[in-house]
Motif scaffolding. Structure first.
Motif, short mmCIF file in Angstrom:
data_model
loop_
_atom_site.label_atom_id
_atom_site.label_comp_id
_atom_site.label_asym_id
_atom_site.label_seq_id
_atom_site.Cartn_x
_atom_site.Cartn_y
_atom_site.Cartn_z
N HIS A 586 -9.72 17.44 -15.14
CA HIS A 586 -10.96 16.67 -15.31
C HIS A 586 -11.41 16.05 -14.00
O HIS A 586 -12.60 16.05 -13.68
N ALA A 587 -10.44 15.51 -13.23
CA ALA A 587 -10.81 14.93 -11.94
C ALA A 587 -11.37 16.00 -11.01
O ALA A 587 -12.36 15.77 -10.30
N ALA A 588 -10.76 17.20 -11.02
CA ALA A 588 -11.25 18.28 -10.16
C ALA A 588 -12.65 18.71 -10.58
O ALA A 588 -13.53 18.96 -9.75
N ALA A 589 -12.87 18.84 -11.90
CA ALA A 589 -14.19 19.25 -12.38
C ALA A 589 -15.25 18.20 -12.04
O ALA A 589 -16.37 18.54 -11.64
N THR A 590 -14.89 16.93 -12.19
CA THR A 590 -15.84 15.87 -11.85
C THR A 590 -16.16 15.89 -10.36
O THR A 590 -17.30 15.68 -9.94
N MET A 591 -15.13 16.12 -9.54
CA MET A 591 -15.37 16.24 -8.10
C MET A 591 -16.36 17.36 -7.80
O MET A 591 -17.27 17.20 -6.96
#
Length: 895
Positions: A586-591
């Motif tokens: 999720h953090a990677a997708a948000t980035m």
């Protein structure tokens, strides 16, 4: 055991006599006396109740009889018909009351008004009591609080000759007179009870005296303890117990002694020398009466540990007490307990040492090392090749790779690490992999099925001395991940079925850890792949900065750190670095979403503060639209965005909750510029401010995320100090080397947080590649500008672009003169492309439209868009700049 009997003897003589006051006989006496007292008290209570009941019944009967008699007395009806019935009836009722022995006789009318009463002042007043039932013709008896006190009274009707109730008569007694009769009976009742108590107590005392003699004044606890000791010694003690009299006769033998010595049922009373089956030395010891401690004697096939003590040390009868213990069974049990304890210790160590990380190879290596040398001499772990990549394993034992190996020596003939196996179906590994059951090969030299895989190596293994094998499937969640093989050589006995169970337990404890590591590897690989696909794959071509960068994922997984280098019109370059709180997909997708948004907003050529404001609004909308659990990863995102212009050497930067950049001057000194701090993205409501810096050529801009300097073991200021030390004192160091030195100086081998580092060394565009002019607000100035541009292009050897550039500039300058405001400025930049810029003081936004065939104007920007590679508008504090780019001839040739 001797001490136990000494304690029992001590209790049975002095100790128990000292407690005679609490003996069983005394307690029985107290109990019987208390019971007699209770019975007498109950009898007295019952007699009192019976007496009261009888007296009360007698009072009711007498009052009813008197009332009825008076109601039917002759002359009563005639007296009631006279004008003054009280005058005639009062003397009659008083005479009848004294004669009948009642306390009152009251005559009243049907309304309850008295004609008579023992107290004359009560005549003429209302009767105290219930007259309703009597008016209905019934006799009614009740207890009331009347003028004379608490009374029991009976009310009867007086009827005329026609049966009509014309008056009522009530007779009664006071309650205290009834109770006084009961009180007169109490002495007789209590006397009878006291006599019965005395008689029963005497009889009970005689019985208790005899019982005390029989029980030796022992209390119930002592008697219970004596019985429990006796029962325990005879039937429950797991040691043989013998009591031998002074004359050598056996007095007592418990069940365990009978079993150990195989004694006959009628053994008590016989001489120990006549007992069958005893060794002569044992008989001699029992007959001698001497003390013995753990002497070992033979009894059949058993070795008995014998202890013997005298029984007369404290005044008891002479004799000896003997205890017997089977030391053969004890030694066997001790050996088994030691083996079980060692196996439990091995499993405990396995639980502590296996699965300390989420690394498949490291977990396999831990499984291989724990059983050495306590359980096996060599251990090999073969995992499906797909498991090492985080994927699901196949159904057969093909593509198995040796992941770990350990042993007591290094010169073994087992296959090396990393080797890939395709196990044949006949091998124990293939059978165990396919069936999911462990395989035991207790005699390796005699077995042939395991040799088919590699006969030469199999012979070398036999020659080395390896003689037994257990291969157990590494099974987790119903899937076999690989095989663990345990090998024993000359130093150990061959494996057996119990060893097979232990091997399965060891492998089961490691299987879950290996599967967790496999799943983590898969998720980590997916997250890293996603993040690296979202990060820049290569730096864009530009002439303003020399760029070097590093990205390091965290040990526990990828995070949301990112960076970007975005070329802008006018040879400018935007540098961005950001961080999203959290780790995982999720953090990677948000980035990725934030990086895409920055690209889109930078295409509008917005100033850094405006771009961060738009980005802040976007994150706020994401938080509102997404569910709470998915939006949590966006909250806390930070970003730093700055634009460097190589023409002016100006660097304009703004930040949203991010760390300020570091500047390394050409002489090697380091500063941290004061860039106004804005709130993290998504909070909203706070404006962002910019800082404008003039950078000397060769200055290095160092942009980074918090993972580089923050650590739980040190403060933020300490991390900034370490960063300053790593950057200071290296003039002329290239950005690539700067990145390497910073990471080596600040980061551990496996960082806990992901790190993004961007180092950009500034360049200045040479003045001979820039030309600019001020243009008057007069249409006639356009021709002069075309000539000036044409001459400049000839000087740059770009004459072939002259016609197109003159046309573009003519349209842009004409629009600025017609629709804009002065002053008007024109600039040509020769970089990787030929750039022309027309600036004016108006903020009116030009827009492209398509003119109709009959329109005389409106085609200027359309022609510009057709002839230029790119064109656009950007706004400045003084107005706006309309720019257009053309590809240089060498670029066109390369294409």
């Amino acid at each position: 055991m001797a001490n136990r009997f000494a304690r029992f003897r001590h209790l049975s003589v002095k100790h128990l006599i000292s407690k005679s006051t609490r003996s069983v006989a005394g307690q029985v006496l107290v109990f019987q006396v208390a019971l007699v007292v209770l019975l007498v008290a109950c009898a007295v209570f019952a007699l009192v109740l019976q007496s009261q009941r009888d007296t009360s019944a007698e009072a009711r009967r007498r009052s009813t009889a008197v009332a009825q008699t008076f109601a039917h007395s002759p002359g009563v009806l005639e007296a009631l018909q006279t004008p003054d019935p009280s005058k005639i009836l009062q003397p009659l009722t008083e005479a009848a009351r004294r004669a009948a022995g009642v306390d009152f006789i009251v005559v009243m009318d049907t309304k309850g008004i008295r004609y008579t009463h023992p107290l004359p002042d009560r005549i003429g007043k209302r009767f105290v009591g219930e007259i309703g039932p009597s008016l209905a013709g019934k006799v009614y008896v009740e207890s009331v609080n009347g003028p004379l006190g608490r009374e029991v009274q009976s009310t009867v009707p007086i009827k005329d000759n026609d049966g009509k109730v014309v008056a009522l008569v009530s007779a009664g007694l006071k309650v205290k007179n009834v109770e006084s009769q009961v009180d007169r009976q109490l002495p007789i009742i209590l006397g009878a009870g006291a006599g019965a108590l005395a008689l029963s107590t005497g009889v009970t005392a005689l019985v208790g005296r005899r019982l005390r003699r029989q029980t030796h004044r022992m209390g119930p606890e002592e008697m219970t303890l004596m019985y429990e000791h006796h029962d325990t010694v005879l039937h429950s003690v797991r040691e043989g117990v013998l009591i031998v009299a002074s004359d050598g006769r056996l007095i007592l033998a418990n069940d365990e002694a009978r079993r150990l010595l195989e004694l006959p049922p009628d053994v008590e009373g016989r001489l120990v020398s006549d007992l069958p089956g005893l060794d002569p030395e044992t008989k001699a010891l029992l007959a001698s009466g001497r003390e013995a401690t753990d002497e070992v004697h033979l009894a059949g096939e058993r070795l008995l540990a014998v202890n013997q003590r005298p029984t007369d040390r404290r005044g008891g009868p002479k004799g000896t007490v003997v205890t017997l213990r089977d030391s053969t069974e004890l030694q066997t049990v001790t050996g088994r307990a030691e083996v079980a304890r060692e196996r439990l210790r091995l499993l405990y160590d396995a639980g502590l040492r296996i699965g300390t990380s989420l690394d498949v190879l490291r977990t396999a290596d831990e499984l291989a090392r724990v059983p050495i040398p306590r359980f096996a001499d060599f251990v090999t772990v073969d995992l499906a090749d797909a498991v090492l990549r985080g994927e699901e394993p196949g159904p057969t034992a093909t593509d198995m790779r040796r992941a770990a190996m350990s042993g007591i020596r290094d010169d073994h003939p087992l296959s090396e690490l990393g080797r890939l196996f395709d196990y044949l179906p006949a091998t124990p590994q293939a059978r165990g992999y396919g069936s999911g059951r462990s395989q035991l090969v207790s005699d390796v030299p005699a077995a042939t099925d395991w040799r088919v895989q590699d006969p030469e190596r199999a012979q070398a293994i036999i020659d080395y001395g390896i003689h037994s094998l257990i291969t157990a499937p590494i099974r987790a969640r119903g899937v076999v991940l690989g095989m663990a093989s345990f090998w024993r050589a000359r130093e150990h006995e061959p494996f057996d079925e119990e060893d097979l169970s232990l091997a399965e337990e060891l492998v089961a404890r490691a299987a879950i850890s290996i599967d967790n590591a496999r799943r983590y590897t898969r998720e980590h690989t997916l997250a890293v792949t996603l993040q690296r696909s979202l990060l820049p794959q290569a730096m864009p071509e530009q002439s303003a900065l020399d760029i070097a960068y590093r990205y390091l994922p965290a040990q526990s997984g990828v995070g949301g750190d990112w960076f970007d280098v975005i070329p802008l019109p006018g040879s400018r370059v935007a540098l961005a670095v950001g961080d999203v709180v959290g780790h995982g997909l999720h953090a990677a997708a948000t980035m990725g979403r934030l990086r895409t948004a920055v690209h889109n907003f930078s295409a509008l050529d917005l100033p850094p503060d405006e771009l961060l404001s738009h980005l802040d609004d976007l994150v706020g909308r994401i938080d509102q639209n997404e569910a709470a659990e998915s939006a949590a990863g966006v909250v806390g995102a930070t970003c730093l965005y700055g634009i460097y212009d190589p023409v002016t050497r100006r660097y304009v930067v703004a930040r949203a909750g991010h760390l300020a950049p570091a500047l390394v001057q050409p002489d090697g000194t380091v500063t941290f510029p004061d860039v106004p701090a804005g709130p993290p993205l998504g909070l909203g409501g706070m404006p962002f401010k910019t800082a404008e810096l003039c950078l000397a050529e060769g200055t290095q801009l160092v942009l980074y995320t918090d993972g580089l300097i923050e650590d739980r073991r040190r403060d933020l200021d300490v991390g900034l100090g370490l960063l300053r030390d790593a950057l200071t004192g290296h003039p002329g160091r290239p950005p690539e080397q700067t990145c390497q030195d910073v990471l080596e100086g600040l980061l551990p081998e496996r960082p806990k947080d992901d790190v993004a580092l961007l180092v950009a060394r500034t360049r200045e565009l040479p003045p001979d590649r820039i030309a600019d002019w001020d243009v008057p607000s007069d249409p006639s100035a356009v021709a002069g500008m075309r000539d000036a541009v044409s001459r400049q292009l000839e000087a740059w050897d770009l004459s072939e672009l002259g016609f197109t550039m003159e046309l573009i500039l003519s349209e842009l300058i004409t629009n600025a003169i017609r629709y804009g405001a002065g002053p008007i400025h024109v600039r040509l930049i020769r970089d990787r492309t030929l750039i022309c810029e027309v600036a004016d003081a108006s903020s009116t936004s030009p827009h492209l439209r398509y003119a109709a065939t009959t329109d005389e104007g409106g085609r200027g920007l359309f022609l510009v868009s057709q002839m230029a590679e790119r064109w656009g508008t950007r706004y400045t504090p003084q107005g706006k700049v309309i720019w257009a780019e053309q590809a240089l001839p060498e670029v066109i040739d390369r294409r």
